[in-house]
Scaffold this active site. Sequence first.
Site, PDB file in Angstrom:
ATOM      1  CG  ASP A 116     -75.983 -45.354  35.813  1.00  0.00           C
ATOM      2  OD1 ASP A 116     -77.034 -45.535  36.126  1.00  0.00           O
ATOM      3  OD2 ASP A 116     -75.319 -45.790  35.258  1.00  0.00           O
TER       4      ASP A 116
ATOM      5  CB  VAL B  32     -64.949 -52.090  35.875  1.00  0.00           C
ATOM      6  CG1 VAL B  32     -63.963 -52.054  36.905  1.00  0.00           C
ATOM      7  CG2 VAL B  32     -65.731 -50.881  35.519  1.00  0.00           C
TER       8      VAL B  32
ATOM      9  CE  LYS C 209     -67.109 -47.064  33.323  1.00  0.00           C
ATOM     10  NZ  LYS C 209     -67.790 -46.101  33.860  1.00  0.00           N
TER      11      LYS C 209
ATOM     12  CG  PHE D  86     -72.094 -45.847  27.685  1.00  0.00           C
ATOM     13  CD1 PHE D  86     -72.242 -44.638  28.653  1.00  0.00           C
ATOM     14  CD2 PHE D  86     -73.275 -46.133  26.769  1.00  0.00           C
ATOM     15  CE1 PHE D  86     -73.498 -44.099  28.586  1.00  0.00           C
ATOM     16  CE2 PHE D  86     -74.353 -45.379  26.761  1.00  0.00           C
ATOM     17  CZ  PHE D  86     -74.663 -44.600  27.640  1.00  0.00           C
ATOM     18  N   GLY D  87     -69.169 -48.725  29.410  1.00  0.00           N
ATOM     19  CA  GLY D  87     -67.915 -49.314  29.778  1.00  0.00           C
ATOM     20  C   GLY D  87     -67.743 -50.677  30.493  1.00  0.00           C
TER      21      GLY D  87
ATOM     22  CG  LEU E  77     -63.223 -56.437  38.610  1.00  0.00           C
ATOM     23  CD1 LEU E  77     -62.719 -55.002  39.382  1.00  0.00           C
ATOM     24  CD2 LEU E  77     -63.117 -57.528  39.716  1.00  0.00           C
TER      25      LEU E  77
ATOM     26  N   GLY F  78     -70.909 -51.651  32.617  1.00  0.00           N
ATOM     27  CA  GLY F  78     -71.775 -50.559  32.729  1.00  0.00           C
ATOM     28  C   GLY F  78     -72.529 -50.447  31.526  1.00  0.00           C
TER      29      GLY F  78
END
EC number: 2.7.10.2
Length: 1184
Positions: A1020, A908, A927, A905-906, A900, A903
Amino acid sequence: MVGTMPLCGRRAILEDSKADGTEAQPLVPTGCLMVLLHWPGPEGGEPWVTFSQTSLTAEEVCIHIAHKVGITPPCLNLFALYNAQAKVWLPPNHILDTSQDMNLYFRMRFYFRNWHGMNPQEPAVYRCGFPGAETSSDRAEQGVQLLDSASFEYLFEQGKHEFMNDVVSLRDLSSEEEIHHFKNESLGMAFLHLCHLALSRGVPLEEMAREISFKNCIPHSFRQHIRQHNVLTRLRLHRVFRRFLRAFRPGHLSQQVVMVKYLATLERLAPRFGSERIPVCHLEVLAQPERDPCYIQNSGQTAGDPGPELPSGPPTHEVLVTGTGGIQWHPLQTQESERGNSRGNPHGSRSGKKPKAPKAGEHLTESPQEPPWTYFCDFQDISHVVLKERRVHIHLQDNKCLLLCLCSQAEALSFVALVDGYFRLTADSSHYLCHEVAPPRLVTSIQNGIHGPLMDPFVQAKLWPEDGLYLIQWSTSHLHRLILTVAHRNPAFSNGPRGLRLRKFPITQQPGAFVLDGWGRSFASLGDLRLALQGCSLRAGDDCFPLHHCCLPRPREISNLVIMRGSRAHTRPLNLSQLSFHRVHQDEITQLSHLGQGTRTNVYEGLLRVGGPDEGKVDNGCPPEPGGTSGQQLRVVLKVLDPSHHDIALAFYETASLMSQVSHMHLAFLHGVCVRGSENIIVTEFVEHGPLDVWLRRQRGQVPMTWKMVVAQQLASALSYLEDKNLVHGNVCGRNILLARLGLEEGTNPFIKLSDPGVGQGALSREERVERIPWTAPECLSGGTSSLGTATDMWGFGATLLEICFDGEAPLQGRGPSEKERFYTKKHQLPEPSSPELATLTRQCLTYEPAQRPSFRTILRDLTRLQPQNLVGTSAVNSDSPASDPTVFHKRYLKKIRDLGEGHFGKVSLYCYDPTNDGTGEMVAVKALKEGCGPQLRSGWQREIEILRTLYHEHIVKYKGCCEDQGEKSVQLVMEYVPLGSLRDYLPRHCVGLAQLLLFAQQICEGMAYLHAQHYIHRDLAARNVLLDNDRLVKIGDFGLAKAVPEGHEYYRVREDGDSPVFWYAPECLKECKFYYASDVWSFGVTLYELLTYCDSNQSPHMKFTELIGHTQGQMTVLRLTELLERGERLPRPDRCPCEIYHLMKNCWETEASFRPTFQNLVPILQTAQEKYQGQVPSVFSVC
């Protein structure tokens, strides 16, 4: 049940009242029911009422007392009877035996904090405003005052009694600061008490203070505390209070102002005021994919089988119910559980602290030792409630279920009546959730098509559409009067309902008869009266009113009987005018065997390639895609629109758009749309056992009725979900119900999914609609989308229920088109099942008048009544085993669908969580940290999970749970799936008006205001982290950089290095690494800029700032950006951005953090701006 509202008693004996509510009682005549009052009404008299009739319901007693006191019909549902001896509230249908001596208490049970609007920090509470006033930002114009004068007076007297009887007690306080605050507030309350008495009696305040001591106006515990002081201390306290009275001049205060101040202060001083805390012996939150809380144990269960043994012992959990916070729960501590939660004390534990009232999602404690509250639901999320003995199931629209076992059946009835009462006050005034507590008057009203006490503007709105409409309603001023209302259209006012002049004809109720005033005939029922009036005219003077059609109550109607609590954006229906779905590339699908034909479509089995190259395994044993391409393969169904029907491609896409924007476990998941040359293909999930009607015919005579009723319940659940969103499926039938799990083994239940409707009704020819009889509703034969409504699906459900009962054989299938059409024209009835209860249910669904069909909430409620073994199956497990945690997700059951987004650091991804591996899973967003993250990032990751699990707000993405992998030492965060993605991806591809953008901005501010109230900063906030649930609702996501602001501090200083969104940061963040609450406001200003540029990559903050500072890297970028901002340079005004909106952005970009507005300030500003531009074309926007 232990209500937190203490008991009431006579005002004359308040001084002798005990803290537990037990006080001296008036002498009760033998064989008589006595109900004690807080306030005898404007005429005065004794504060009690006696009844000697042989049999009465609790509702009849409440109506009689309300009539005596002067409470108007719209406020009647706020009150109930309390049994002090049994410590339970009586449901409205409770039958009272007046042959036995009994004392009851008439009290306001249903309470909404901040109904007076004195606390700007809590949601505004008001009755729904008049039609057409919704666009106003003024609350006075928006809504109607909650209480009438008599209810207000009664509540004031009830509040005084609760305060003086220690709803908040000095004994519960420990610190000197708390005790000092409590004493000061109590003396202030005593002053307001005496002010009210002085104003009501017309005497000076000092004279009233000499007559009544202030000690008679303070809590019992405070009085006892004063008695422990010496004489000089008590005398000094008296003198201080009297000097204060002499110095104060109450001339500017009215009785009403004093009463409001008293109740508002009581709310602030006693957070428990107006709430109920119920101890339960057992509590479980059931997630239906893991444990289906249906009401059969297995396919062989018979109606007479006994249920499992009910849990007994001390309470293990406590449930909190409040008007503004919904239903919450927490476990009881061991020592508290062993004491039975002080069940003998009607107050429960008290607190004098001043925390905020519990709201949805808040984890609030009243003492350091008390566990936090876990939010379960708001009342409008409830689909139905099942009660059996002491066990209660509260079912939600998303199929989650709260299972409770209370300490007695009386407490269970009391609790269900509480939930049902709040549901009727906040969601649907013409529906009850459970038969066992159904108000008799409401049952009569539903059976006879009677509206509640509607105010005239709502009546005008219902009668406006056409001439000849009328309705029957309860009077708004008289509790025993029915009124037939008709309307005369005034030619001078032709632009809206206000142009109607109403004429009201009273209907007199006589024993066993109804008589319309002015007409000599009497009728046994209102149904007979309506039948006789059909086609007649009523004459009043020179006016003649034709009666063609009676307007019946509809589900979830907006009226003055519904109480609003702040803004409820999620109640707005989805806007399907713009198409929205995931596009599947033709290289991602492989077409396999042909499964059959649908309406203008060919249906194939297929394979959909999802996932990355490291996931080259095949799901469900399917062969890999030809060509050896890597990735996981999902079995799917391909619905290919015949190229010759390209003219209806838009209708085909509308179906895909509908199914892409909804998510429910009993709706088949739509992966997306593929365009392959001239072919348009809907790609939907493959459901293992195929269409239900085919399977039923194959199993003819072998499927028990209990199995079929579970299927019917699941189908009704999916359709109720669509009905709540005001969406119409339009093609409910057995062939579109797919069987994911057979449920024939012992201990299992079937599981179905409703497939997409295919080509929409509006694109079908008349012949195709006739062919679909009996599933096509009669009103749809003429064609056109105007005939489509949720009642259409109710007819389809009724026909499908017959199909299920008859083992897949639908009625009328052997007849030709002309016979079918003639069947509808003659209004014949379809065959009925042999079960009388089922026959009644299908008859209600298959009535030819759409307005008379019930809602799906009603169907769900009544379906549970068809199964006597309500509780069997949900507890068919070892009672000693711990309940499964619905927030724990197991990795082996997560099936990846697609990525999807990413980010800082991650990453999803969309997953299907399917623990039974049979296609019954739900779609979730998962996530995970990117590979190679260090310990510092992992620590921040854990913080993000801990933050998100404590938040619950309609504009913040919902936390569902976590998935831990002990081998890899990793944790994945599982959240709700938001179908439309981020605003950064959505806005460039869709046409969105300015008013809608401002609505998004307002909702972002509401979510951020809640986040700041929980003492978190986001750090953020950007368009990429704002997700779109539907075209009227956004949710804030990605809390990877969020921080908790320490108590007593104004900012958080970030010490760790990392990749940060510097172009969204305020100067203090760049220069000093200090993050204030106002720093999020700066980021919001940049986010608002993104919205107004439609997230155009060429106008992004990164691009614009880079143009000003040049291409740099690392700390040089931060340094130059800081210098630029300190010189006063800001992002430019977006094209077509109104002056006031850009001015608002610049306010958010003030260099000094304290000069920026708060999110609380921004909400009304944006709401006003949104209302200003609502409906305006772009050319009239006031741009700079």
